[in-house]
Design a protein around this motif. Sequence first.
Motif, PDB file in Angstrom:
ATOM      1  N   HIS B 173      -7.422 -45.642 -50.104  1.00  0.00           N
ATOM      2  CA  HIS B 173      -6.579 -45.451 -48.721  1.00  0.00           C
ATOM      3  C   HIS B 173      -7.618 -45.583 -47.492  1.00  0.00           C
ATOM      4  O   HIS B 173      -7.473 -46.459 -46.515  1.00  0.00           O
ATOM      5  CB  HIS B 173      -5.800 -44.270 -48.631  1.00  0.00           C
ATOM      6  N   PRO B 174      -8.470 -44.592 -47.330  1.00  0.00           N
ATOM      7  CA  PRO B 174      -9.542 -44.428 -46.347  1.00  0.00           C
ATOM      8  C   PRO B 174     -10.203 -45.705 -46.103  1.00  0.00           C
ATOM      9  O   PRO B 174     -10.450 -46.324 -44.892  1.00  0.00           O
ATOM     10  CB  PRO B 174     -10.303 -43.316 -46.495  1.00  0.00           C
ATOM     11  N   LEU B 177      -8.079 -48.553 -44.547  1.00  0.00           N
ATOM     12  CA  LEU B 177      -8.103 -48.500 -42.753  1.00  0.00           C
ATOM     13  C   LEU B 177      -9.469 -48.498 -42.163  1.00  0.00           C
ATOM     14  O   LEU B 177      -9.247 -49.130 -41.192  1.00  0.00           O
ATOM     15  CB  LEU B 177      -7.649 -46.965 -42.780  1.00  0.00           C
ATOM     16  N   LEU B 178     -10.420 -48.074 -42.753  1.00  0.00           N
ATOM     17  CA  LEU B 178     -11.741 -48.200 -42.008  1.00  0.00           C
ATOM     18  C   LEU B 178     -11.957 -49.548 -41.940  1.00  0.00           C
ATOM     19  O   LEU B 178     -12.529 -49.929 -40.940  1.00  0.00           O
ATOM     20  CB  LEU B 178     -12.890 -47.284 -42.758  1.00  0.00           C
ATOM     21  N   GLY B 222      -3.682 -50.390 -45.605  1.00  0.00           N
ATOM     22  CA  GLY B 222      -4.133 -48.841 -45.250  1.00  0.00           C
ATOM     23  C   GLY B 222      -3.173 -48.094 -45.054  1.00  0.00           C
ATOM     24  O   GLY B 222      -3.125 -47.145 -45.379  1.00  0.00           O
ATOM     25  N   LEU B 223      -2.227 -48.640 -43.931  1.00  0.00           N
ATOM     26  CA  LEU B 223      -1.107 -47.722 -43.584  1.00  0.00           C
ATOM     27  C   LEU B 223      -0.085 -47.320 -44.673  1.00  0.00           C
ATOM     28  O   LEU B 223       0.222 -46.309 -44.921  1.00  0.00           O
ATOM     29  CB  LEU B 223      -0.493 -48.448 -42.495  1.00  0.00           C
ATOM     30  N   GLY B 226      -1.604 -45.097 -47.047  1.00  0.00           N
ATOM     31  CA  GLY B 226      -1.745 -43.793 -46.427  1.00  0.00           C
ATOM     32  C   GLY B 226      -0.415 -42.924 -46.623  1.00  0.00           C
ATOM     33  O   GLY B 226      -0.097 -41.885 -46.894  1.00  0.00           O
ATOM     34  N   ALA B 227       0.764 -43.987 -46.423  1.00  0.00           N
ATOM     35  CA  ALA B 227       2.278 -43.218 -46.664  1.00  0.00           C
ATOM     36  C   ALA B 227       2.357 -42.889 -47.840  1.00  0.00           C
ATOM     37  O   ALA B 227       2.869 -41.801 -48.394  1.00  0.00           O
ATOM     38  CB  ALA B 227       3.261 -44.306 -46.151  1.00  0.00           C
ATOM     39  N   TRP B 229       0.226 -41.964 -50.111  1.00  0.00           N
ATOM     40  CA  TRP B 229      -0.610 -40.821 -50.552  1.00  0.00           C
ATOM     41  C   TRP B 229       0.040 -39.603 -50.083  1.00  0.00           C
ATOM     42  O   TRP B 229       0.354 -38.464 -50.602  1.00  0.00           O
ATOM     43  CB  TRP B 229      -2.078 -41.169 -49.990  1.00  0.00           C
ATOM     44  N   ALA B 249      -3.478 -45.424 -35.850  1.00  0.00           N
ATOM     45  CA  ALA B 249      -3.899 -46.421 -36.883  1.00  0.00           C
ATOM     46  C   ALA B 249      -2.725 -47.394 -36.873  1.00  0.00           C
ATOM     47  O   ALA B 249      -2.878 -48.467 -37.250  1.00  0.00           O
ATOM     48  CB  ALA B 249      -3.886 -45.866 -38.133  1.00  0.00           C
TER      49      ALA B 249
END
Lengths: 171, 665
Positions: B173-174, B177-178, B222-223, B226-227, B229, B249
């Motif tokens: 995930h990170p 996004l990064l 990535g979003l 994250g959701a 996670w 983000a």
Amino acid sequence: MGVRNLPVEPYGLAQKKHPSRQPLSWKVVAAGVAAALTLLYLVFTATKASAEYYLTVGQLRAKGPAAYGQIVRIGGRAADGSIHWNAKTQTLRFEMTDKNGSRLPVVYTGVVPDMFGYARDGHYQDAIVEGALQSDGVFKASQIIVKHDARFAAADAQATAQAGKGSGGNP
Amino acid sequence: MSIPSVASLALAVALAFSLFSAVGGGIAHIRGVSELRLSAVRAALSATALLTFCALVLWGLLLTHQFQVAFVAQVSNRSMSTRAIVSAFWGGQAGSLLFRTVMLSWITAAVFWVQRRRESATLGLVLAVLSLVESFFLVVLLTSANPFNVLSTTPSDGQGLNPLLQDEAMSFHPPLLLTGYMAFTVPFAFAVAGLIHGEMGSLWLKALRRWTLVAWTIQGCGLIAGAWWAYHVLGWGGYWGWDPVENVALLPWLVATALLHSLMVQERRGMLRVWNIVLATAGFALAVFGMFIVGSGVITSVHAFAESSVGPLFFTFLGIVLVGVLALIAWRLPLLRSRGRFDSLAARESAFLLNNMLLASSIVAIFWGTIFPIVTEALKGAKIGVGASYYVQVDTPIFCIILLLMGVGPLLAWRRTSGQRFWQAFTLPLLAGGAVTVVLLVMGMPRGLAPLAYGACALTAIATAIEISRGAQARRQSGDGIRVALTGVWLKERRRLGSYVVHFAILILAVGVIGSTFQQSAERELTPGQSLRVGSYTLQYVGVSSTRGTDYVAEAAAIAVRHNNSLLGYVQPEKRVYAHWNSQPVSRISIMTTFPWLDDVYVLVTSITPQGAIDLRVFINPQVSLLWIGAVLFGIGVLILGWPARRQPRLFTPRVEQGSVASEA
């Protein structure tokens, strides 16, 4: 120079064919203005409805009775050794404190975030509580958010926010 | 010379290379020196190699427990699993900055590789801009967040990461996004390069679209990761909380969504040219703003790193970018004049314009809510924030109209749509949408936006299906069989089909989001045998058992799930105590998705007494699993959309640029 006489712009020709059709740019502008006004109205009312003060314990204390019932977010951390959890009633009681040592008794019902009671170097994690001060001087929290220091706060986007979010704060 | 100082040196050399690449590339373009241009490219690729080396070194230091390195001591310890240590790379500010810089350098190399045969006019400038941004990140790394800084005394063990951050999702995930954040640099670089070069042709436009799609896809993944996670690990029953760091983000992703649509208007009609430059810049600026928020601690977010010195650097950089682009736009305004005009409101381009207005509105609203505490602190001296209800209130109506527009837009023709043809296509979707709304209301769904939103989803789904079958029919009429016709659509109109699949994915996501608003929850203390009722589900606590993992011990509660008295199965939420985090047990959530209702029975144990009583918390989350299904479909759609087309000989439009590139090669 001859190039100038050529129809460089094909749509120019198309518009000459339909002289009665005026460009609709004013309609576009009107739609834009209408959208902007609607947005402004929405944002304004929603901001007003959901605004909440972010205060430190000291700032809340300084407000006195004026703060009763007002939804605020308080930043600080639980005072050392002040956390008491009653599993029967699912009630958490503790005292919030800030850098200047002001104290605020807090009561919270619901699930306590995993990291809330984790102590490092003898101190609890920094936290944010959301709720309102009651007239008995006790702050009734609807949500507890644990703030993590740099090493916990990965550069992720989602996770740790909810990590701290007590489930009690669901809308 | 110690390994960390070699790595620091490599960073410094990478900075020199990328500065040379930026300046040299710029001069080469303006003066037309091809040797300089070549060495600028080589310098950029060398910086990529050096940064890759630095990344490998940092991973090596982490895995071999070199605690004399401050960053290693901060984010890792001896008891963490190898997987957790690998993802500890981005578990702290310095490492995540290095990761971003490495990704940007790879993206730069990828841009060069992909574009070198496709677009030659602005590529040199694009690489120069990318190198300039890379240089900025290297400066930040070297001056205020160097992950290779060494401590004066070597601690015997490191501090390590929070167990919540040691989850599997930390591995993807990170970094997604990064990387997504950094990928927004490319559309920005094309925008700036196009402005400086002064010519924004169809190849430039294609490249801008291609790289916007790349950034949009990575950020989107990535979003959603994250959701996922948040939902599966954090135990508050939701997947999105409108936290400032989530918002920042989302913002660049929304900008890219708008840009992908408005670029089509520029492609087909030559309009919205300034707007597209603005959007490409805004995407990048918001990505930088996002990193600034994460890095500075200006906004109260639990994500935010403790206050650090990188904030002002990002802020200055942001200012320079915005002023610079505004100046460039002002300079090139004559070149950016619109080539067409809006002839009718019932036209595809008008639908795209409306879509952009709505997306822009949601972006402005979310941005406003996010910076509200900064604004109020500056103006009134008191920090005032807005809660999640603000975003729900403002964005729900906007997103509902966007859903509707997603169905209407594709039915409209470019330039002008005849009313008769429109209604011919629109009647069925409208009836379907209306029917769904009415049926839901009759079935007793509470009045409000939800039945309307479901109706909008149905309308758009039918309209999209009609559009896909229309394409197939058109080919069928030309004599192909239905199978050939369908595959024909696949091959010839990959882009259209892909975007419809993405629309379907968004619809499925939307249904999941709407469904999840009907969440029910309950919590109670239970002794073995007792049960808890939530909605139409009954959860009975069977008993507790102990298990042991590599670095934790766990107590698992077995809970039987029944729907109207028929047993569906068991869930086993756990309470884990990690070896290194003795004092603090961590909840492990257990989720059961029920069929055919698609409800998630989301169960966690908040405490277990020595006598075997548990505190059980249960959420019934309708349709949330649709989010993950929608995400998979999104990925499939994007693959269809972005799959590189087999290059066919262009018989009718031999392009000058392509010819010249081909002769070079």
